[in-house]
Design a protein around this motif. Structure first.
Motif, short mmCIF file in Angstrom:
data_model
loop_
_atom_site.label_atom_id
_atom_site.label_comp_id
_atom_site.label_asym_id
_atom_site.label_seq_id
_atom_site.Cartn_x
_atom_site.Cartn_y
_atom_site.Cartn_z
N ASN A 33 41.27 -0.12 -68.62
CA ASN A 33 41.10 0.95 -67.72
C ASN A 33 40.08 1.94 -68.19
O ASN A 33 40.67 2.58 -69.18
N LEU B 152 38.60 -8.15 -62.44
CA LEU B 152 39.68 -7.87 -61.14
C LEU B 152 39.50 -8.65 -59.96
O LEU B 152 40.36 -9.19 -59.21
N ARG C 15 42.56 -10.73 -58.67
CA ARG C 15 43.38 -10.21 -57.40
C ARG C 15 43.51 -11.52 -56.66
O ARG C 15 44.43 -11.38 -55.62
N PHE D 95 48.10 -5.59 -61.62
CA PHE D 95 47.18 -5.00 -62.99
C PHE D 95 48.06 -3.88 -63.50
O PHE D 95 48.36 -3.08 -62.93
N THR E 184 41.86 0.84 -62.39
CA THR E 184 43.06 0.26 -62.00
C THR E 184 44.20 1.32 -62.15
O THR E 184 45.00 1.44 -61.56
#
Lengths: 396, 396
Positions: free
Chosen positions: B126, B133, B137, B143, B360
């Motif tokens: 992050n 991602l 996802r 996450f 995130t």
């Protein structure tokens, strides 16, 4: 790290094993094996000199941009070429509705990703194409097999299956089906379209062999019979070169938007260098001449195999009559297990795929898939003759 | 068909929207835009003449087999080359533990498919790489962001996250991270390895930029610090040519077996024609000479951008100090939203990626990612100068 009891893997992959066909194909790589097992186009017919020229040309014409990242949907000119090609089937396809994928196989994976929740009912042909089963299985689809007959899908079964299940997708290979080689008749296609139109299902017409016709007449594409509910897949693997891993998906915009997201997450875009070469090849060569040569050869090979089977195999052998594609489907006496036959045959250096691998519903153990595109005429004749001898020992 | 209320799509894709970056990159394709937004290698540095020669050569050397279907794991010689290359890092990698993928992006997709169940906790950096991602996802990962500082991952956060969650995977880009350009220090790597060794998690070291070092010393690969729990990803996209879509995964056999199944279902195998060309190129050319040229250039570009920022941007601007890779990460005054800045900048034909896209966890809205590999020196100087003027109007 204590890994003794910990299973780190996702549920979707835990029960999936490497395909039996993959194992068979490993064995048949030995050069002394006569193999009717694969589904490979004959590499002697690849337009290698032309593709060599095309690849030189793109280096000269494109400059360094040839090697840069490209767009997710695929090469615009190649997609325009595909759209134009469909006009021969009276199909009017928008370029925006075409996505270039890594062969048809990735198209199946992307469709699985976009559509399939765990246990979603998906109608598949029985017997049917293993690659599609493999792709959809990883999204934990629930397969509903509908039997394939000489003229296409069993309409009664299709009706029943559609009315008792809300199938999201119907997977069909209406032209020269893998594994049976059969094509859906015009009546069958229309009957299917009529049934599907009553539902909210999408029909995937997977058409990797559509251009490989050596006899008979072209039938309607589901995209014209059922335009709002058809997703159409195509491939350059069987017509030009499998190594390029280039195929495509045609789908309406609301689906295409999701497919583009899935494709981007999957690998950003397909190999754009090969897309450029392929487009150059299509510009500089007459694809119809190439296909004519291919189909003439495959038609001959099919005839040689058919003739040899009729001559050497037991009289009660049944055979499909493909008008194109790469496969014959052979049903032996009901007492014979082709899986057992395979085990003996491979010891005698002959390979094929036992039919039971292809079934999701009722299995017919006496069936086998025979590929005629890989081996040469002499090998076909010899292989069938030797296989016939082994069958006869099993028949006694 | 009544489609008014029916949503045919899988749960995994329903809430996923096209990435903001993708939309930005569409805008920046206009040639009058100075773009610091992309992450493209500089195409002037592609070894185009050498690859042209290599592609001619493979047509001559391989014959028609060059264009045939190939094996799922990838070209054996190319995998041997990769294994050998790792010896420079004192890593002993078995060829069987390498799978060729369509760039790193497909590696991420395959790992998601093999590991991630819905809501599985996955630790990510992050800010972190959007492509990862996006891939994860679609497998509905949960996450858990761990902050990235100048010397690497926040160890306290990592400890806490690992102890309160059974994270299946930890995704890390320890060399010249995307988006920040930072590298994990040796101490940070060792501390991470120590923490991860206490768990059953796997650490994915995504290393697309590892060979793009222009200053500083190479640090330990997690594959040597944590051999049983590391999955290593590599790519030829940043070093040779993105259009080939070729990268790789190194993973232990129990994982590799699942990856091969997933790869086969995904697209059978990666483009084998491009694999052959790439291997030929690596045989006939000195890759280290090529990388030296690349890194000299990128180092210069980074210095030009850094100098211009120090000269023109407000004094309270903070900047990372990358030792390689393609990106600088810039933090402006906390009052400035780089998303708002972007909207003004693009009207003045300057593009970058607002930092908030990459978070995130806790978002820092005053950050931005600046790419220095794409634009030339003059454009960097001009673009930074113009951007500085716009920042100053926002600061007032």
């Amino acid at each position: 790290m204590n890994t003794s009891h910990y299973n780190p893997f996702a549920e979707r992959i835990n029960n999936v094993t490497p395909s039996f066909i993959r194992e068979i194909l490993q064995v048949t790589k030995q050069s002394d094996v006569i193999s009717f097992a694969g589904g490979l186009p004959n590499e002697q017919l690849f337009p290698i000199e032309q593709l060599k020229k095309s690849s030189q040309k793109v280096f000269e014409n494109y400059g360094s941009q040839l090697l840069q990242y490209s767009n997710t949907e695929g090469d615009l000119q190649l997609r325009q070429w595909i759209a134009k090609r469909y006009k021969r089937q009276n199909l009017h396809i928008n370029v925006e509705d075409i996505l270039i994928s890594n062969g048809s196989q990735q198209a199946l994976d992307l469709l699985g990703k976009v559509f399939i929740n765990k246990n979603d009912p998906i109608i598949v042909e029985n017997p049917g194409y293993l690659g599609a089963l493999q792709a959809f299985r990883l999204y934990q689809a629930k397969f509903l097999g509908v039997d394939i007959h000489d003229n296409g899908m069993d309409i009664t079964q299709l009706q029943q299956t559609l009315s008792s299940n809300k199938a999201k997708l119907i997977y069909a290979v209406p032209n020269f089906q893998n594994p049976t080689g059969i094509s859906y008749s015009e009546e069958n296609r229309q009957a299917i379209a009529l049934e599907v139109a009553k539902t909210e299902s999408y029909l995937i017409q997977d058409d990797p062999y559509g251009e490989l016709r050596f006899s008979g007449e072209q039938k309607s594409n589901f995209m014209s019979l059922l335009p709002q509910q058809t997703i159409l897949l195509g491939s350059f693997s069987k017509t030009i070169a499998p190594a390029f891993r280039l195929g495509w998906i045609v789908a309406p915009q609301e689906i295409m938007k999701k497919l583009v997201i899935a494709k981007q997450a999957a690998d950003l875009h397909s190999n754009s260098f090969s897309q450029a070469i392929l487009y150059q090849y299509l510009q500089d060569n007459n694809i119809d001449e190439h296909l004519k040569k291919l189909n003439h050869y495959y038609g001959q090979q099919k005839n040689i195999m058919e003739t040899a089977i009729k001559q050497y195999f037991p009289q009660n052998t049944k055979l499909t009559n493909p008008e194109g594609g790469l496969f014959l489907w052979c049903s032996l006496d009901k007492k014979i297990s082709t899986l057992e036959l395979f085990k003996t045959a491979i010891k005698h250096n002959i390979a094929f795929v036992p039919g039971e691998s292809f079934y999701t519903g009722k299995i017919e153990k006496n069936t086998m898939r025979l590929n005629y595109s890989g081996a040469d005429s002499f090998a076909i004749e010899k292989g069938i003759k030797d296989l016939a001898k082994i069958i006869k020992t099993k028949s006694n």
